[in-house]
Design an enzyme around this catalytic site. Structure first.
Site, PDB file in Angstrom:
ATOM      1  N   LYS A  22      37.439  66.533  -0.096  1.00  0.00           N
ATOM      2  CA  LYS A  22      37.286  67.511  -1.189  1.00  0.00           C
ATOM      3  C   LYS A  22      35.874  67.454  -1.783  1.00  0.00           C
ATOM      4  O   LYS A  22      35.230  68.490  -1.978  1.00  0.00           O
ATOM      5  CB  LYS A  22      38.311  67.209  -2.301  1.00  0.00           C
ATOM      6  CG  LYS A  22      38.049  67.953  -3.602  1.00  0.00           C
ATOM      7  CD  LYS A  22      39.034  67.613  -4.683  1.00  0.00           C
ATOM      8  CE  LYS A  22      38.699  66.412  -5.512  1.00  0.00           C
ATOM      9  NZ  LYS A  22      37.773  66.606  -6.630  1.00  0.00           N
ATOM     10  N   ASN A  23      35.401  66.238  -2.072  1.00  0.00           N
ATOM     11  CA  ASN A  23      34.132  66.139  -2.790  1.00  0.00           C
ATOM     12  C   ASN A  23      32.908  66.385  -1.901  1.00  0.00           C
ATOM     13  O   ASN A  23      31.779  66.389  -2.383  1.00  0.00           O
ATOM     14  CB  ASN A  23      34.041  64.792  -3.528  1.00  0.00           C
ATOM     15  CG  ASN A  23      35.030  64.759  -4.690  1.00  0.00           C
ATOM     16  OD1 ASN A  23      35.566  65.800  -5.095  1.00  0.00           O
ATOM     17  ND2 ASN A  23      35.302  63.573  -5.224  1.00  0.00           N
ATOM     18  N   CYS A 116      38.775  67.676 -13.957  1.00  0.00           N
ATOM     19  CA  CYS A 116      39.681  66.661 -14.518  1.00  0.00           C
ATOM     20  C   CYS A 116      39.191  66.208 -15.893  1.00  0.00           C
ATOM     21  O   CYS A 116      37.985  66.065 -16.113  1.00  0.00           O
ATOM     22  CB  CYS A 116      39.756  65.453 -13.588  1.00  0.00           C
ATOM     23  SG  CYS A 116      40.660  65.773 -12.076  1.00  0.00           S
ATOM     24  N   ARG A 121      32.117  65.170 -20.067  1.00  0.00           N
ATOM     25  CA  ARG A 121      31.455  65.291 -18.760  1.00  0.00           C
ATOM     26  C   ARG A 121      30.290  66.264 -18.932  1.00  0.00           C
ATOM     27  O   ARG A 121      30.374  67.435 -18.562  1.00  0.00           O
ATOM     28  CB  ARG A 121      32.439  65.768 -17.691  1.00  0.00           C
ATOM     29  CG  ARG A 121      33.548  64.767 -17.447  1.00  0.00           C
ATOM     30  CD  ARG A 121      34.495  65.214 -16.355  1.00  0.00           C
ATOM     31  NE  ARG A 121      33.956  65.059 -15.020  1.00  0.00           N
ATOM     32  CZ  ARG A 121      34.599  65.402 -13.913  1.00  0.00           C
ATOM     33  NH1 ARG A 121      35.814  65.920 -13.991  1.00  0.00           N
ATOM     34  NH2 ARG A 121      34.052  65.241 -12.726  1.00  0.00           N
ATOM     35  N   ASP A 305      37.358  56.869  -8.553  1.00  0.00           N
ATOM     36  CA  ASP A 305      38.487  57.696  -8.097  1.00  0.00           C
ATOM     37  C   ASP A 305      39.618  56.859  -7.515  1.00  0.00           C
ATOM     38  O   ASP A 305      40.743  57.348  -7.377  1.00  0.00           O
ATOM     39  CB  ASP A 305      38.025  58.705  -7.036  1.00  0.00           C
ATOM     40  CG  ASP A 305      37.065  59.733  -7.611  1.00  0.00           C
ATOM     41  OD1 ASP A 305      36.945  59.800  -8.846  1.00  0.00           O
ATOM     42  OD2 ASP A 305      36.435  60.461  -6.822  1.00  0.00           O
ATOM     43  N   ARG A 397      45.193  70.233  -6.361  1.00  0.00           N
ATOM     44  CA  ARG A 397      43.742  70.509  -6.375  1.00  0.00           C
ATOM     45  C   ARG A 397      43.011  69.715  -5.311  1.00  0.00           C
ATOM     46  O   ARG A 397      41.970  70.143  -4.835  1.00  0.00           O
ATOM     47  CB  ARG A 397      43.159  70.181  -7.759  1.00  0.00           C
ATOM     48  CG  ARG A 397      43.596  71.144  -8.840  1.00  0.00           C
ATOM     49  CD  ARG A 397      42.786  70.952 -10.100  1.00  0.00           C
ATOM     50  NE  ARG A 397      41.440  70.581  -9.761  1.00  0.00           N
ATOM     51  CZ  ARG A 397      40.732  69.621 -10.347  1.00  0.00           C
ATOM     52  NH1 ARG A 397      41.233  68.952 -11.344  1.00  0.00           N
ATOM     53  NH2 ARG A 397      39.511  69.356  -9.955  1.00  0.00           N
TER      54      ARG A 397
HETATM   55  C1  EPZ Z   1      32.006  63.514  -8.918  1.00  0.00           C
HETATM   56  O1  EPZ Z   1      32.097  64.038 -10.231  1.00  0.00           O
HETATM   57  C2  EPZ Z   1      33.366  63.715  -8.298  1.00  0.00           C
HETATM   58  N1  EPZ Z   1      33.688  65.127  -8.292  1.00  0.00           N
HETATM   59  C3  EPZ Z   1      34.397  62.941  -9.075  1.00  0.00           C
HETATM   60  O2  EPZ Z   1      35.617  63.080  -8.394  1.00  0.00           O
HETATM   61  C4  EPZ Z   1      34.007  61.458  -9.112  1.00  0.00           C
HETATM   62  O3  EPZ Z   1      34.906  60.764  -9.945  1.00  0.00           O
HETATM   63  C5  EPZ Z   1      32.585  61.310  -9.668  1.00  0.00           C
HETATM   64  O4  EPZ Z   1      31.666  62.134  -8.909  1.00  0.00           O
HETATM   65  C6  EPZ Z   1      32.074  59.885  -9.630  1.00  0.00           C
HETATM   66  O5  EPZ Z   1      32.127  59.388  -8.333  1.00  0.00           O
HETATM   67  C7  EPZ Z   1      33.221  65.888  -7.318  1.00  0.00           C
HETATM   68  O6  EPZ Z   1      32.486  65.473  -6.446  1.00  0.00           O
HETATM   69  C8  EPZ Z   1      33.667  67.301  -7.316  1.00  0.00           C
HETATM   70  P1  EPZ Z   1      29.059  62.250 -11.998  1.00  0.00           P
HETATM   71  P2  EPZ Z   1      30.790  64.321 -11.088  1.00  0.00           P
HETATM   72  O7  EPZ Z   1      28.146  63.367 -12.358  1.00  0.00           O
HETATM   73  O8  EPZ Z   1      29.718  64.779 -10.193  1.00  0.00           O
HETATM   74  C9  EPZ Z   1      27.655  61.242 -16.435  1.00  0.00           C
HETATM   75  C10 EPZ Z   1      37.969  63.209  -8.221  1.00  0.00           C
HETATM   76  O9  EPZ Z   1      39.003  62.675  -8.665  1.00  0.00           O
HETATM   77  N2  EPZ Z   1      26.861  62.484 -16.404  1.00  0.00           N
HETATM   78  O10 EPZ Z   1      28.626  61.278 -10.961  1.00  0.00           O
HETATM   79  O11 EPZ Z   1      31.180  65.144 -12.230  1.00  0.00           O
HETATM   80  C11 EPZ Z   1      29.156  61.543 -16.526  1.00  0.00           C
HETATM   81  O12 EPZ Z   1      29.557  61.818 -17.840  1.00  0.00           O
HETATM   82  C12 EPZ Z   1      36.791  63.351  -9.090  1.00  0.00           C
HETATM   83  O13 EPZ Z   1      37.867  63.663  -7.068  1.00  0.00           O
HETATM   84  C13 EPZ Z   1      25.997  62.782 -17.431  1.00  0.00           C
HETATM   85  O14 EPZ Z   1      25.866  62.017 -18.399  1.00  0.00           O
HETATM   86  O15 EPZ Z   1      30.476  62.837 -11.587  1.00  0.00           O
HETATM   87  C14 EPZ Z   1      29.772  60.305 -15.959  1.00  0.00           C
HETATM   88  O16 EPZ Z   1      29.907  59.340 -16.953  1.00  0.00           O
HETATM   89  C15 EPZ Z   1      36.965  63.471 -10.511  1.00  0.00           C
HETATM   90  N3  EPZ Z   1      25.295  63.964 -17.394  1.00  0.00           N
HETATM   91  C16 EPZ Z   1      28.736  59.826 -14.942  1.00  0.00           C
HETATM   92  O17 EPZ Z   1      27.533  60.554 -15.230  1.00  0.00           O
HETATM   93  C17 EPZ Z   1      25.393  64.822 -16.352  1.00  0.00           C
HETATM   94  O18 EPZ Z   1      24.727  65.877 -16.380  1.00  0.00           O
HETATM   95  C18 EPZ Z   1      29.114  60.101 -13.490  1.00  0.00           C
HETATM   96  O19 EPZ Z   1      29.433  61.487 -13.315  1.00  0.00           O
HETATM   97  C19 EPZ Z   1      26.266  64.520 -15.302  1.00  0.00           C
HETATM   98  C20 EPZ Z   1      26.999  63.332 -15.344  1.00  0.00           C
END
Ligand code: EPZ
Length: 419
Positions: A22-23, A116, A121, A305, A397
């Site tokens: 998915k990701n 989610c 986020r 995850d 999803r």
């Molecule tokens: C991706 O989410 C995945 N989703 C998530 O999968 C996964 O949990 C996550 O990466 C971490 O591995 C997809 O790929 C679609 P991040 P993403 O940006 O990209 C902070 C699942 O169950 N942050 O790496 O949204 C954020 O708040 C899911 O499949 C900022 O501060 O994750 C978090 O604490 C849910 N500012 C950390 O970074 C930003 O602009 C990591 O988030 C962006 C993120």
């Protein structure tokens, strides 16, 4: 309202097929709009988030068709750069159309993304990356508008290795002439998959798998044929489900190299995991040993995850396991639900201590996010008696035919409709 009726107490034995990730597929589908050609995406899972991505592509004027596990996207007819707000809000990955549309049309407009509920986020890093490469953006009345005046490669230094922001930075950088360097980039295998696809489209990118990505932007991009990597989190979910109920499972298509931390954890708890031709086999003892400490971290650390699925596996383990969630601020909501089944868990901020109990009992449960849903299913499969799990739409999803796959390996799980 749909729910799963689950009768616990059966071991999971047999074979489960792991589908496309998915990701990976979601950023790859967004990337399809970067060119005017036809892209053929193979090993594309049948999940609700892919349906949402396909709906976005169609609303932008692309033609999308599916045959078996191949999704074909013809982006020649793209005729808009604004995402419908309800589709932006339907999933987190809608934000990736920001970078892809800037590269294709020099402008993009979308509503803040959904996804989610794991705490705040923010998307500041996504907007920062677009801004560094020449994008002027404004956010007003729930609408983010971004326009490229003079796109140009630049250095992008990410405050933390955000997966989505790294992907958006890549999607912008392939369209911004000149060299872009992304520092502190995410190292997740799904980033390498997106790079593989962009490269197949003609982009020049180096450094995937490291924290430093170099992009030579502005090269012409064309259609491509690409096979999506197997879903390591789907694999982790089934491994944990089988581990929790003393199973013997073969995961067809699972790749050991992307699952190191999960495999090591389950091995520590007494499972035997071996690479076999075309997949991974897990054999679990009747009762697991507790795992000591588990702390989530960006790749190559223990994946956030897999935290809820791993917790589900350890609810009945002998001893105490201490989980710390370091990636998202509110990703322990499943603990309350596990307690309904009789689990003993103390939560303090981002830490949860799981004291293994000998037995769990059936209960009414509510999935609050995707991995929570998979984890609650795994826990209910260990519980004596019947459980009802609501919130099945979260599971849809990200998991293709979840209940069917589990039923094939011996689980008593049925999808029912509440009147
Ligand atoms: C991706 O989410 C995945 N989703 C998530 O999968 C996964 O949990 C996550 O990466 C971490 O591995 C997809 O790929 C679609 P991040 P993403 O940006 O990209 C902070 C699942 O169950 N942050 O790496 O949204 C954020 O708040 C899911 O499949 C900022 O501060 O994750 C978090 O604490 C849910 N500012 C950390 O970074 C930003 O602009 C990591 O988030 C962006 C993120």
């Amino acid at each position: 309202m749909e729910y799963y009726a689950i009768k616990g107490g059966r071991r999971l034995t047999g074979e489960v097929r792991v589908h496309g990730a998915k990701n990976s597929v979601l950023p790859i589908l967004a990337a399809c709009v970067c060119c005017k050609g036809v892209c053929e995406i193979r090993n594309c899972p049948r999940i609700a988030d892919v349906d949402t991505a396909a709906a976005i592509l169609e609303r932008l004027g692309c033609r999308v068709s599916r045959q078996d596990d191949i999704l074909t996207v013809d982006a020649a007819g793209l005729n808009g750069c604004a995402l419908p707000p309800e589709l932006s809000a339907a999933m987190r990955s809608s934000i990736l159309f920001l970078g892809a549309l800037l590269t294709r049309c020099g402008e993009a407009s979308l509503a803040p993304p959904g996804g989610c509920a794991l705490g705040a986020r923010p998307i500041d890093l996504h907007l920062y990356a677009a801004g560094r490469l020449g994008g002027n953006w404004e956010q007003r009345d729930q609408c983010i508008r971004c326009r490229w005046e003079r796109p140009c490669g630049a250095e992008i230094r990410l405050r933390c290795p955000s997966v989505g922001a790294t992907e958006n930075a890549l999607l912008c950088a392939v369209g911004a002439p000149g060299e872009t360097v992304i520092w502190n980039a995410a190292r997740e295998p799904e980033i390498a998959d997106l790079v593989g696809f962009l490269r197949a489209m003609g982009a020049e990118i180096k450094g995937e798998g490291s924290g430093e990505l170099h992009v030579c932007g502005g090269r012409p991009l064309h259609g491509a044929v690409y096979t999506v990597m197997p879903d390591r989190m789907e694999a982790a979910s089934y491994l944990c489900a089988a581990a929790g109920c003393g199973g013997d499972l073969f995961l067809k298509g699972a790749e050991r190299r992307t699952l190191d931390e999960v495999v090591e954890l389950l091995a520590r708890c007494g499972c035997q995991i071996s690479e076999e031709r075309g997949g991974l086999r897990l054999q679990a003892p009747e009762r697991l040993r507790a795992a000591g400490r588990v702390a989530t971290a960006p790749y190559p650390g223990f994946p956030t995850d897999a935290q809820a699925p791993a917790m589900a596996a350890l609810l009945r383990a002998a001893g105490t396991t201490a989980f710390t969630e370091n990636v998202f601020e509110n990703r322990l909501r499943h603990a309350d639900q596990f307690r309904r089944l009789g689990a003993k868990i103390d939560v303090d901020g981002s830490c949860a201590e799981v004291h293994g109990v000998p037995t769990l009992h059936g209960a009414a449960l509510e999935a609050t996010d995707l991995r929570c849903g998979a984890a609650l299913t795994a826990a209910a499969l260990q519980a004596e008696g019947e459980s009802r799990l609501y919130g099945v739409s979260h599971i849809r999803r990200g998991y293709e035919d979840f209940e069917g796959s589990l039923r094939n390996v011996g689980a008593e799980i049925e999808l029912r409709s509440a009147t």
